[in-house]
Design a protein around this motif. Structure first.
Motif, PDB file in Angstrom:
ATOM      1  N   UNK A   1       0.838  -1.199   0.000  1.00 14.73           N
ATOM      2  CA  UNK A   1       0.000   0.000   0.000  1.00 14.73           C
ATOM      3  C   UNK A   1       0.871   1.246   0.000  1.00 14.73           C
ATOM      4  N   UNK A   2       0.613   2.140  -0.936  1.00 16.25           N
ATOM      5  CA  UNK A   2       1.420   3.361  -1.066  1.00 16.25           C
ATOM      6  C   UNK A   2       0.518   4.594  -1.049  1.00 16.25           C
ATOM      7  N   UNK A   3       1.065   5.679  -0.491  1.00 15.03           N
ATOM      8  CA  UNK A   3       0.341   6.956  -0.539  1.00 15.03           C
ATOM      9  C   UNK A   3       1.352   8.074  -0.758  1.00 15.03           C
ATOM     10  N   UNK A   4       0.819   9.212  -1.171  1.00 18.30           N
ATOM     11  CA  UNK A   4       1.694  10.334  -1.521  1.00 18.30           C
ATOM     12  C   UNK A   4       1.120  11.609  -0.913  1.00 18.30           C
ATOM     13  N   UNK A   5       1.980  12.402  -0.281  1.00 17.49           N
ATOM     14  CA  UNK A   5       1.502  13.687   0.239  1.00 17.49           C
ATOM     15  C   UNK A   5       2.470  14.788  -0.160  1.00 17.49           C
ATOM     16  N   UNK A   6       2.022  16.025  -0.047  1.00 15.04           N
ATOM     17  CA  UNK A   6       2.875  17.160  -0.397  1.00 15.04           C
ATOM     18  C   UNK A   6       3.922  17.334   0.704  1.00 15.04           C
ATOM     19  N   UNK A   7       5.168  17.506   0.299  1.00 14.58           N
ATOM     20  CA  UNK A   7       6.269  17.745   1.234  1.00 14.58           C
ATOM     21  C   UNK A   7       6.159  19.173   1.772  1.00 14.58           C
ATOM     22  N   UNK A   8       6.208  19.332   3.075  1.00 11.76           N
ATOM     23  CA  UNK A   8       6.090  20.673   3.649  1.00 11.76           C
ATOM     24  C   UNK A   8       7.455  21.348   3.623  1.00 11.76           C
ATOM     25  N   UNK A   9       7.573  22.423   2.841  1.00 11.92           N
ATOM     26  CA  UNK A   9       8.906  23.020   2.676  1.00 11.92           C
ATOM     27  C   UNK A   9       9.350  23.821   3.902  1.00 11.92           C
ATOM     28  N   UNK A  10      10.629  23.946   4.041  1.00 12.18           N
ATOM     29  CA  UNK A  10      11.276  24.751   5.095  1.00 12.18           C
ATOM     30  C   UNK A  10      10.769  24.394   6.494  1.00 12.18           C
TER      31      UNK A  10
ATOM     32  N   UNK B   1     -13.866   9.081  25.615  1.00 15.61           N
ATOM     33  CA  UNK B   1     -12.870   9.023  24.544  1.00 15.61           C
ATOM     34  C   UNK B   1     -13.081  10.226  23.636  1.00 15.61           C
ATOM     35  N   UNK B   2     -11.987  10.790  23.154  1.00 17.74           N
ATOM     36  CA  UNK B   2     -12.053  11.910  22.219  1.00 17.74           C
ATOM     37  C   UNK B   2     -11.117  11.583  21.060  1.00 17.74           C
ATOM     38  N   UNK B   3     -11.212  12.364  19.985  1.00 15.27           N
ATOM     39  CA  UNK B   3     -10.297  12.108  18.868  1.00 15.27           C
ATOM     40  C   UNK B   3      -8.887  12.507  19.285  1.00 15.27           C
ATOM     41  N   UNK B   4      -7.979  11.561  19.243  1.00 12.25           N
ATOM     42  CA  UNK B   4      -6.592  11.802  19.644  1.00 12.25           C
ATOM     43  C   UNK B   4      -5.656  11.441  18.502  1.00 12.25           C
ATOM     44  N   UNK B   5      -4.437  11.904  18.611  1.00 10.42           N
ATOM     45  CA  UNK B   5      -3.434  11.612  17.600  1.00 10.42           C
ATOM     46  C   UNK B   5      -2.814  10.238  17.826  1.00 10.42           C
ATOM     47  N   UNK B   6      -2.572   9.924  19.080  1.00  9.59           N
ATOM     48  CA  UNK B   6      -2.090   8.584  19.500  1.00  9.59           C
ATOM     49  C   UNK B   6      -0.677   8.224  19.085  1.00  9.59           C
ATOM     50  N   UNK B   7       0.093   9.182  18.610  1.00 14.40           N
ATOM     51  CA  UNK B   7       1.525   8.922  18.395  1.00 14.40           C
ATOM     52  C   UNK B   7       2.257  10.254  18.473  1.00 14.40           C
ATOM     53  N   UNK B   8       2.056  10.940  19.603  1.00 20.62           N
ATOM     54  CA  UNK B   8       2.516  12.325  19.727  1.00 20.62           C
ATOM     55  C   UNK B   8       3.990  12.418  20.096  1.00 20.62           C
ATOM     56  N   UNK B   9       4.797  11.630  19.421  1.00 22.75           N
ATOM     57  CA  UNK B   9       6.223  11.740  19.669  1.00 22.75           C
ATOM     58  C   UNK B   9       6.721  13.078  19.135  1.00 22.75           C
ATOM     59  N   UNK B  10       7.792  13.561  19.730  1.00 21.02           N
ATOM     60  CA  UNK B  10       8.376  14.828  19.290  1.00 21.02           C
ATOM     61  C   UNK B  10       8.624  14.822  17.787  1.00 21.02           C
ATOM     62  N   UNK B  11       9.096  13.687  17.267  1.00 22.29           N
ATOM     63  CA  UNK B  11       9.462  13.681  15.850  1.00 22.29           C
ATOM     64  C   UNK B  11       8.252  13.518  14.922  1.00 22.29           C
ATOM     65  N   UNK B  12       7.066  13.589  15.476  1.00 22.80           N
ATOM     66  CA  UNK B  12       5.868  13.608  14.641  1.00 22.80           C
ATOM     67  C   UNK B  12       5.289  15.012  14.529  1.00 22.80           C
ATOM     68  N   UNK B  13       6.137  16.012  14.724  1.00 25.78           N
ATOM     69  CA  UNK B  13       5.708  17.398  14.574  1.00 25.78           C
ATOM     70  C   UNK B  13       6.661  18.119  13.667  1.00 25.78           C
ATOM     71  N   UNK B  14       6.118  19.063  12.919  1.00 27.26           N
ATOM     72  CA  UNK B  14       6.958  19.916  12.081  1.00 27.26           C
ATOM     73  C   UNK B  14       7.026  21.300  12.706  1.00 27.26           C
ATOM     74  N   UNK B  15       8.227  21.843  12.763  1.00 26.63           N
ATOM     75  CA  UNK B  15       8.438  23.178  13.323  1.00 26.63           C
ATOM     76  C   UNK B  15       8.930  24.112  12.223  1.00 26.63           C
ATOM     77  N   UNK B  16       8.640  25.410  12.368  1.00 22.86           N
ATOM     78  CA  UNK B  16       9.236  26.361  11.427  1.00 22.86           C
ATOM     79  C   UNK B  16      10.607  26.798  11.965  1.00 22.86           C
ATOM     80  N   UNK B  17      11.270  27.682  11.236  1.00 24.87           N
ATOM     81  CA  UNK B  17      12.643  28.006  11.645  1.00 24.87           C
ATOM     82  C   UNK B  17      12.697  28.868  12.908  1.00 24.87           C
TER      83      UNK B  17
END
Ligand code: GN1
Ligand code: MG
Length: 366
Positions: free
Chosen positions: A109-118, A213-229
């Motif tokens: 199974x493959x999927x494609x998403x837009x790469x978030x720049x910068x 129960x509420x809608x949760x992300x369930x994998x909130x590791x630090x490396x699952x977030x994108x930060x700006x500069x």
């Protein structure tokens, strides 16, 4: 995989631009991820991912959840008049043939998403970005509070502590690779069992109807977030596990990864410990954006959540070690045991800070 094969997979999707190169990206332990670079500066780059359908048996459900979540968040961001929306929520690309958000090639199974720049991902955070992360996850839960569809459970009983203990007990009984008798394993099993009753209280409260129960992300590791500069959170990624759960999941799993002095597989147990500066900053940020919808029972049990996730991850890593390392990729034979032991040491440090954590939360609410 060969460039040619990867190119052929990308060709199923409705992409803009021509492909210059496809190269491995990130260090996820479950899915395989590639960056798809396009020639044209005006066109986006993409992220190609092979979804592990052994871990996520119903990929169609995963993608329906993700579609619902990203559409709902995008709508909320538009309504709020936010700028830079394309960097604040993921965009998945449909296939040319049937407009689905994934394609099956040779049973994969493959999927494609837009790469978030910068954007930057981090393996560790400082207190300032933790405060921001707390606000971001609180906002994520708040934005999804009124999602009009019922999300599916993409991994059944994923964060169900009773189930995780049962899984461990079953593998202990079967001992398929003969690791159960190791003295260190025995010791860890004993520590786990001593805490089993306390650590399964969320499931009991759920059954009694006192914990929602509420809608949760369930994998909130630090490396699952994108930060700006500037170190501010742009968005939350890795949405495969978004599903209904106790809010403890997102709060606890973030602290498990962000507030450990070292990585989850660091073998130096004396270096493992719970960072109260990260705890304070994250809790402050989280309560700022989530306080309005949280019930008292959810807030009271945040220290429990901080303990629950190192405990659960200890149980899961030990389960995989005793099963013969089938779930997490390992670099050496004891890797999963080291991970389990590391998480146990983190748990002990969290336990030592309990009163201090409770006092801090009381202060935040004043
Ligand atoms: C897995 O996919 P990744 O690496 O973000 C796991 C998490 C664990 C984590 C431990 C679907 O996350 O639950 O906390 O490894 N995800 C799944 O490193 O099992
Ligand atoms: Mg990840």
């Amino acid at each position: 995989m060969e460039q040619r094969d990867l190119q052929a997979i990308v060709a199923h999707f409705d992409v803009k631009g021509t492909i210059a190169e496809i190269k491995p990206l990130g260090e996820g332990l479950i899915n395989d991820t590639y960056k798809v670079v396009t020639h044209e500066p005006a066109e986006p780059d993409y992220v190609l991912q092979r979804v592990n359908h052994h871990v996520f048996p119903d990929v169609d459900m995963v993608m329906r959840n993700i579609d619902a979540v990203t559409s709902h968040i995008r709508k909320k961001l538009v309504e709020a008049g936010e700028d830079d929306i394309e960097r604040k929520v993921l965009r998945f690309i449909p296939t040319k043939a049937d407009r689905k958000l994934y394609v099956i090639v040779d049973g994969q199974y493959w999927r494609l998403m837009v790469f978030i720049p910068r954007a930057i991902t981090k393996q560790a955070v400082d207190p300032d970005s933790s405060r921001d992360a707390g606000r971001a996850f609180g906002r994520f839960q708040a934005m999804l509070a009124d999602i009009p569809v019922q999300l599916g459970e993409t991994i059944k009983d994923f964060h169900n502590m009773e189930f995780r203990l049962q899984q461990l007990r079953e593998v202990v009984a079967q001992d398929p690779v003969g690791r159960v008798a190791e003295p260190q394993v025995q010791q860890l099993l004993q520590e786990i069992e001593q805490r089993a009753e306390e650590m399964t209280k969320a499931e009991r409260m759920g059954r009694e109807g006192t914990l929602p129960k509420r809608v949760c992300h369930c994998d909130t590791k630090v490396n699952n977030m994108m930060f700006n500069d500037r170190g501010e959170v742009l968005c939350v990624i890795d949405l495969d596990t978004v599903m209904p759960n106790f809010i403890f999941s997102d709060y606890g799993d973030f602290l498990r990864t962000a507030a450990n002095f070292v990585a989850e597989d660091n073998p130096d147990m004396s270096a493992v410990g719970f960072r109260m500066d990260i705890f304070r900053a994250f809790t402050e940020g989280y309560l700022q954006s989530a306080r309005s919808f949280l019930l008292p029972v959810e807030i009271e049990n945040l220290p429990y959540a901080a303990a629950l996730f190192p405990y659960m991850q200890c149980v899961r890593f030990l389960w995989d070690y005793l099963s013969g390392d089938k779930y997490w990729k390992c670099q050496y034979p004891e890797h999963n045991f080291v991970r389990a032991n590391n998480q146990f040491h983190l748990l002990r440090s969290v336990e030592a800070h309990y009163p201090e954590m409770q006092a801090f939360i009381r202060e935040c609410l004043k």
